[in-house]
Enzyme design. Sequence first.
Site, PDB file in Angstrom:
ATOM      1  N   GLU A  48      44.671  46.861  44.068  1.00 38.30           N
ATOM      2  CA  GLU A  48      44.519  46.187  45.351  1.00 38.30           C
ATOM      3  C   GLU A  48      45.854  45.507  45.626  1.00 38.30           C
ATOM      4  OE1 GLU A  48      41.497  43.279  45.770  1.00 38.30           O
ATOM      5  OE2 GLU A  48      39.859  44.719  45.835  1.00 38.30           O
ATOM      6  N   ASP A  59      40.699  32.416  49.163  1.00 39.49           N
ATOM      7  CA  ASP A  59      41.452  32.433  47.915  1.00 39.49           C
ATOM      8  C   ASP A  59      41.715  31.027  47.404  1.00 39.49           C
ATOM      9  OD1 ASP A  59      42.110  35.264  47.225  1.00 39.49           O
ATOM     10  OD2 ASP A  59      42.882  35.249  49.277  1.00 39.49           O
TER      11      ASP A  59
END
Length: 265
Positions: A48, A59
């Site tokens: 990824e 995140d």
Amino acid sequence: MATADPLQTCLTQESCALGVFVPAGLHAATAQRQHLDQLAQAGADLFEVGLPTEDAALDGPVIQAAYHRALHGGNALDHAVRAVEHAASLRPTVVMTYWEPVSRHGPACVARVFADAGADGLMIVDLPAHQAARWHETARATGLRTPRLIPRTTPDPLLPAAVAGASGWLYAPASTAPTGYRGPLDIPALVGFTQRLRTASPLPVVSGVGISTPALAARVAPLVDAVVIGTPVVRALATDPAQAPDLTAAFARALHPTTLTETRV
């Protein structure tokens, strides 16, 4: 007329695949290529590649700091395209990003440049519901798959709409916390969630977020088709890149203990 599909092959192999998340632009292009080579050799089955954004709301601090550092290096889209070009020459590669940079650069432009770079797909983790159908159509026109992150809180009546148009895989976060979470995982809850996703869609199921140790990866692996590790590797790449391959190898051994212990000296 059928052709080999590396991503599909990766996600339908007998054992759980290991995905490794790498933020684009964290290092200069030459170093980044070297890191990707080392991670592939250490056991990454797929990559990824993160397209940086200022507001990575899902995140934690490690990946947010990596994104900010990458953004200070200049043209984030160009850095990401170059990272994908190299990653895709090694392993199946999916771009991970947020809607903001896709919207800013234009969905058609983003889909085209990453498809041309060799990406297998592009996952927008906060894809707005009202943009989903248009994005899926745009990406499909370039040959990109559109994996979807499905929140665990999605109720059963809304699952069909949530998975509609997705391709490549469904992403089932192992934790409801932001990336970088290091606490225990609610494995029974994840079992139930992955079962719900498999009932709603035939797509492979991939999990990440909070899979902070090889031991946790081994516990999650029987439930899904791939485990993606991010923060542990990003932390190493940001502080001591030489540690990243060994860390990746430890996760790979947890998922493929027989194969890798036999081949590694």
